[in-house]
Write a protein that holds these residues in place. Structure first.
Motif, PDB file in Angstrom:
ATOM      1  N   UNK A 408      34.728  64.803  11.975  1.00 25.00           N
ATOM      2  CA  UNK A 408      33.476  64.239  12.473  1.00 25.00           C
ATOM      3  C   UNK A 408      32.909  63.756  11.328  1.00 25.00           C
ATOM      4  N   UNK A 409      32.988  63.963  10.009  1.00 25.59           N
ATOM      5  CA  UNK A 409      32.338  63.553   8.806  1.00 25.59           C
ATOM      6  C   UNK A 409      33.050  62.133   8.595  1.00 25.59           C
ATOM      7  N   UNK A 410      34.153  61.860   9.099  1.00 23.55           N
ATOM      8  CA  UNK A 410      35.000  60.751   8.676  1.00 23.55           C
ATOM      9  C   UNK A 410      34.303  59.599   9.644  1.00 23.55           C
ATOM     10  N   UNK A 411      33.845  60.100  10.984  1.00 21.69           N
ATOM     11  CA  UNK A 411      33.527  59.169  12.006  1.00 21.69           C
ATOM     12  C   UNK A 411      32.109  58.741  11.737  1.00 21.69           C
ATOM     13  N   UNK A 412      31.398  59.718  11.055  1.00 28.21           N
ATOM     14  CA  UNK A 412      29.982  59.535  10.730  1.00 28.21           C
ATOM     15  C   UNK A 412      29.987  58.372   9.644  1.00 28.21           C
ATOM     16  N   UNK A 413      30.722  58.557   8.687  1.00 28.32           N
ATOM     17  CA  UNK A 413      30.889  57.594   7.648  1.00 28.32           C
ATOM     18  C   UNK A 413      31.268  56.225   8.045  1.00 28.32           C
ATOM     19  N   UNK A 414      32.320  56.402   8.858  1.00 23.40           N
ATOM     20  CA  UNK A 414      32.751  54.996   9.690  1.00 23.40           C
ATOM     21  C   UNK A 414      31.681  54.151  10.096  1.00 23.40           C
ATOM     22  N   UNK A 415      30.930  54.823  11.247  1.00 27.32           N
ATOM     23  CA  UNK A 415      29.970  54.206  11.796  1.00 27.32           C
ATOM     24  C   UNK A 415      28.973  53.852  11.061  1.00 27.32           C
ATOM     25  N   UNK A 416      28.228  54.710  10.057  1.00 25.97           N
ATOM     26  CA  UNK A 416      27.353  54.351   9.231  1.00 25.97           C
ATOM     27  C   UNK A 416      27.753  53.105   8.349  1.00 25.97           C
ATOM     28  N   UNK A 417      29.052  52.892   7.872  1.00 26.91           N
ATOM     29  CA  UNK A 417      29.180  51.628   6.982  1.00 26.91           C
ATOM     30  C   UNK A 417      29.237  50.552   8.036  1.00 26.91           C
ATOM     31  N   UNK A 418      29.721  50.666   9.279  1.00 23.86           N
ATOM     32  CA  UNK A 418      29.501  49.631  10.377  1.00 23.86           C
ATOM     33  C   UNK A 418      28.314  49.194  10.648  1.00 23.86           C
ATOM     34  N   UNK A 419      27.246  50.250  11.089  1.00 26.29           N
ATOM     35  CA  UNK A 419      26.030  49.985  11.517  1.00 26.29           C
ATOM     36  C   UNK A 419      25.235  49.040  10.464  1.00 26.29           C
TER      37      UNK A 419
END
Ligand SMILES: Cc1ncc(COP(=O)(O)O)c(C=O)c1O
Length: 466
Positions: A408-419
């Motif tokens: 989940x942490x990796x998914x959150x980081x990826x989406x934050x960077x993308x957003x």
């Protein structure tokens, strides 16, 4: 003659137009940072492949060169100069430091020797004096303005290596390391990987070091430190890249010095805690060490790349770095910058450092450190309040947060960077995957922190639910 004068005038006019237009482009870039996504779009990064062409035969006019740079690279930059970049430990550029960098570029001073470049050599000497004063280190220390903490560690440790061997009668500068008495190098289990690289470059080996265990914040357990009377260098850390924690410098120096060892402090960003009344307790005993390394491009917010090596015995640093093979004390009225650095030809790094210090003054510098630490604390509070686990004691400007589990942490980081509201990177802290927030920019405001927190919490909530 008239023709030559006319041509010279035309050249000056063209240069002025080019530089003014380039300044406008740079200013527009900086002004766009608040609006744009912090990370470049995939499309912009993909577009870089278009630049990969063979070099053309004919010259290109400078305006077209700069237009091509701006059009293809500007969209593909990471907004590290902006207010909401929280990756690694990366400062922005203070306006005075950036402007000074432009001046230094125009001056184009090869700042190796005072005689050839008295102005920029003098600025470096003054900046060094100010820094030693700010860090409360002896004014007699030697200093080397280098590219960053990796080279600052390298430079200071070269002096350390030569000094500990010369105490047992071995001259590294002339005789090298083959058949030299061995040096024990002691680091903490949490030494920054670039410190190990520096040790490797110095012929001391990345892996033959002794590693001292650390506590849950990454601080060296000084009671586990064993130092013999053989030539020894102990490397301590002021500011762990993940937690921001500090090794107990005073205790380590006391144990190491009793056995005659050299103590070096890697303080890439942590050394700046020394000037903050609310953080100075973290770095007690700094003055007991023999050498220190820090960055200017992190906490001081000067443009890349810029760092400083400091060695208590100025002549020891100079003996390791001066071009002359054998060091003979010279009563120089002025400091020659390249007597202290690995490079001979070098840019005038001290110019931006001088300008940053001059523009901030002591109080501005204290405010910069305290503000970034307060922002880090606010991030930690906001994330805890939203139900997430902060993994470190937030003592400085670094925050580690886990969003439930590694996936989940990796998914959150990826989406934050993308957003694109802000940018934070991933790390693994003592076996746990975490997002690391580093607040290092002069430009970050309270509103930037709130806006970024909101994006983090919103994105994390989506992934925790799903
Ligand atoms: C503790 C420490 N040492 C050394 C370095 C390397 O610094 P630089 O990238 O400026 O060479 C870093 C970078 O973050 C660091 O945190």
């Amino acid at each position: 003659m008239d023709g030559e004068l006319k041509q010279a005038k035309q050249r000056r006019v063209r240069m002025r137009k080019l530089l003014e237009a380039t300044a406008q482009r740079a200013i527009s870039y900086l002004e766009s940072l608040d609006e744009r996504s912090v990370a470049p779009s995939k499309q912009a990064v993909h577009g870089l492949t278009g630049l990969n062409q063979p070099l053309q035969q004919e010259p290109m006019d400078p305006e077209s060169v700069i237009r091509q740079l701006d059009e293809s690279i500007t969209p593909a930059t990471m907004a590290m100069a902006g207010q909401r970049f929280f990756g690694f430990v990366i400062g922005g550029s203070l306006p005075a430091a950036l402007a000074a960098n432009w001046m230094a570029g125009a001056w184009d001073q090869n700042t190796a020797y005072y005689e050839a470049t008295p102005g920029t050599a003098m600025l470096e000497q003054i900046a060094l004096r100010w820094i030693l004063d700010l860090f409360k280190l002896p004014s007699t220390c030697g200093g080397a303005f280098v590219t960053g903490a990796t080279m600052a560690n390298f430079t200071a440790l070269a002096a350390a290596r030569n000094a500990v061997l010369s105490r047992v009668g071995w001259k590294v500068e002339s005789d090298g390391l083959f058949r030299a008495p061995p040096i024990n190098v002691i680091v903490s289990a949490e030494a920054h990987p670039s410190l190990l690289k520096s040790l490797g470059l110095l012929g001391l080996g990345r892996s033959r070091v002794t590693r001292v265990p650390v506590d849950e914040q990454g601080r060296m357990r000084s009671e586990e430190l064993r130092v013999s009377s053989d030539p020894t260098i102990v490397c301590v850390q002021a500011g762990n890249v993940n937690t921001g924690a500090f090794d107990p410098i005073r205790e380590i120096c006391s144990r190491a010095h009793r056995a005659g060892a050299w103590v070096h402090v890697d303080g890439a960003f942590g050394l700046w805690a020394r000037i903050s009344p609310s953080r100075v307790h973290l770095i007690v005993g700094l003055e007991d060490a023999d050498s220190w390394a820090t960055d200017f491009h992190k906490y001081l917010n000067v443009p890349y790349d810029s760092g400083l090596a400091i060695v208590r015995e100025r002549d020891t640093l100079r003996a390791a770095m001066a071009v002359t093979a054998e060091y003979l004390p010279v009563k120089d009225e002025h400091r020659n910058p390249s007597d202290y650095t690995p490079e001979l030809s070098r840019r005038a790094r001290g110019v931006e450092v001088w300008a940053a210090l001059r523009s901030l003054g002591h109080s501005g510098l204290v405010d910069l450190v305290e503000r970034t630490c307060a922002h880090a604390k606010r991030f930690a509070e906001g994330l805890r309040a939203a139900g997430y686990v902060v993994l470190n004691d937030v003592v400085l400007n670094q925050v580690l947060v886990s969003f439930r589990d590694a996936e989940t942490t990796m998914k959150v980081i990826a989406e934050l960077q993308e957003e694109g509201t802000c940018w934070c990177g991933k790390t693994v802290w003592q076996g746990r995957t975490a997002m690391r927030i580093s607040v290092s920019s002069w430009a970050t405001t309270d509103a930037d922190v709130e806006r970024s927190l909101e994006a983090m919490v919103h994105i994390a909530a989506k992934h925790i639910k799903s």
